[in-house]
Design an enzyme around this catalytic site. Structure first.
Site, PDB file in Angstrom:
ATOM      1  N   GLU A   1       0.672  -1.636   0.436  1.00 54.68           N
ATOM      2  CA  GLU A   1       0.468   0.340  -0.209  1.00 54.68           C
ATOM      3  C   GLU A   1       0.864   1.503   0.476  1.00 54.68           C
ATOM      4  OE1 GLU A   1      -2.387  -2.750   2.974  1.00 54.68           O
ATOM      5  OE2 GLU A   1      -0.046  -2.367   2.237  1.00 54.68           O
TER       6      GLU A   1
ATOM      7  N   TRP B   1      20.848 -38.885 -12.617  1.00 52.94           N
ATOM      8  CA  TRP B   1      20.205 -38.262 -11.626  1.00 52.94           C
ATOM      9  C   TRP B   1      18.687 -39.064 -12.458  1.00 52.94           C
ATOM     10  CZ3 TRP B   1      19.840 -33.862  -8.967  1.00 52.94           C
ATOM     11  CH2 TRP B   1      21.084 -32.787  -9.201  1.00 52.94           C
TER      12      TRP B   1
ATOM     13  N   ARG C   1      12.026 -24.136  -4.045  1.00 50.58           N
ATOM     14  CA  ARG C   1      13.448 -23.806  -2.905  1.00 50.58           C
ATOM     15  C   ARG C   1      12.707 -22.675  -2.738  1.00 50.58           C
ATOM     16  NH1 ARG C   1      19.263 -27.084  -4.296  1.00 50.58           N
ATOM     17  NH2 ARG C   1      17.867 -29.518  -4.013  1.00 50.58           N
TER      18      ARG C   1
ATOM     19  N   GLU D   1      12.967 -31.850   1.568  1.00 55.96           N
ATOM     20  CA  GLU D   1      13.666 -33.059   0.223  1.00 55.96           C
ATOM     21  C   GLU D   1      14.861 -34.298   1.205  1.00 55.96           C
ATOM     22  OE1 GLU D   1      15.892 -31.339  -2.882  1.00 55.96           O
ATOM     23  OE2 GLU D   1      15.131 -29.355  -2.513  1.00 55.96           O
TER      24      GLU D   1
ATOM     25  N   LEU E   1      12.443 -39.985   6.759  1.00 54.99           N
ATOM     26  CA  LEU E   1      11.924 -38.673   6.773  1.00 54.99           C
ATOM     27  C   LEU E   1      10.483 -38.493   6.363  1.00 54.99           C
ATOM     28  CD1 LEU E   1      11.789 -36.485   9.044  1.00 54.99           C
ATOM     29  CD2 LEU E   1      13.367 -35.450   7.330  1.00 54.99           C
TER      30      LEU E   1
END
Length: 348
Positions: free
Chosen positions: A55, A163, A177, A279, A284
């Site tokens: 604003e 990969w 990220r 990640e 986990l």
């Protein structure tokens, strides 16, 4: 109640708010447009914590012309003193006669206002899932990111994982990220992969904090995390003063507390953390899922078959019957390069 012009101006405010996607951190992403006699006279967005709010930036453009104007803002103007004075007071002082806010501010420090609410509410709220989660539930918004083969594998038995997914998927992960306050992983991932957990090829004001859950304080002193810009926070149950001193000398902050996920997330919320990107490995990942703490899950699927010996996606001990399965709702899916990305929500 609202006409097409109202909707158009509010959608412009929301587009402006998106400019703060990678920069507002603990603050909400907010955009504002000032309109007078059907013409835009000023606009702005909140750019970074401690800087002028949306604003105020819009008023700086409008100057004296703000008298009698309408303010369209994606989140209710603040009414309290924080790092900056109240925006509501500034709008009234400038002569704004109508304020249209997409959504009320969930911050308990902000007083309710007798202004217009509800225009483009869904679109505006989607900009700030972490801010709303922290204000309403005292924990950050949790995104889980996983990359897997078509048969649900995340690494070979040896640990090799680079990969599985393609370059386009990895580029999108950088964006996830960049919009996060924290990238969180486990010590097992650090020991196995020595990850950087940094943001590449995207301009940001400050790197996300790298958070490591390390129950027994096994963190090595020579990992990549300590060679890159940005904070490293380690949560542990081990109060080894000598090791803690060595880690602090490397620049890490160490928090000694029970590594219950709910308690860790409450502590992160107390540090004004809005959005966390997890990640991690299967243990986990499974812990977050079984604790009911995954708000949004980005699953990148590569057209590969990796076989029975490869590592799985989530460790879910105790799930032995179909009735115990974790059910998902697919919110979005799209092809990205040769891969597919599924954005899912865990049904509760």
């Amino acid at each position: 109640m609202y006409n097409e012009a109202d909707i158009s101006w509010m959608m412009r405010a929301i587009e402006l708010a998106k400019k703060g996607l990678y920069t507002t951190r603990e603050n909400p992403r907010v955009g504002c447009v000032l309109v007078k006699n059907g013409e835009k006279i000023g606009e702005g967005w909140h750019e970074f914590p401690g800087g002028p709010h949306a604003e105020i930036n819009a008023l700086a453009q409008a100057k004296e012309n703000a008298v009698g104007a309408t303010c369209y803002v994606s989140l209710q103007p603040c009414t309290h003193y924080g790092k900056t004075p109240p925006c509501y007071d500034a709008l009234i002082k400038a002569g704004i006669t109508r304020i249209v806010a997409a959504i009320p501010d969930p911050n308990p420090l902000v007083q309710p206002l007798n202004i217009e609410y509800g225009l483009c509410e869904t679109e505006a709220k989607a900009l700030n899932p972490g801010f709303f989660m922290r204000m309403q539930h005292q924990r950050p918004f949790i995104r889980l990111k996983t990359g897997m083969s078509l048969d649900g594998r995340t690494a070979m038995a040896s640990g090799e994982s680079k990969w599985i997914t393609g370059a386009a998927s990895r580029e999108l992960v950088q964006k996830l990220r960049a919009q996060s306050c924290v990238i969180l992983t486990s010590i097992n991932t650090v020991l196995a992969d020595n990850p950087s957990l940094n943001v590449r090829d995207i301009e940001i004001l400050s790197p996300p904090i790298r958070v490591i859950l390390d129950t027994h304080l096994r963190m090595p002193l020579d990992v990549k995390l300590f060679t890159l810009p940005g904070a490293v926070w380690i949560y542990t149950e081990n109060n080894d003063s000598e090791k803690i001193a060595l880690l602090k000398n490397k620049g890490a902050q160490v928090f000694v507390m029970p590594l219950d996920l709910h308690k860790v997330l409450t502590h992160l919320a107390e540090q004004k953390i809005n959005e966390v990107l997890v990640e991690a490995g299967s243990i986990l990942n499974g812990a977050f899922l079984q604790a009911g703490l995954v708000d949004e899950w980005h699953i990148f699927v590569a057209p590969k078959i990796m076989g029975d010996d490869a590592r799985g996606l989530c460790a879910l001990p105790g799930v032995t019957q179909l009735s115990q399965a974790i059910n998902l709702e697919i919110k979005q899916h799209f092809q990205i390069g040769e891969d597919y990305c599924y954005v899912v929500k865990v049904k509760k």
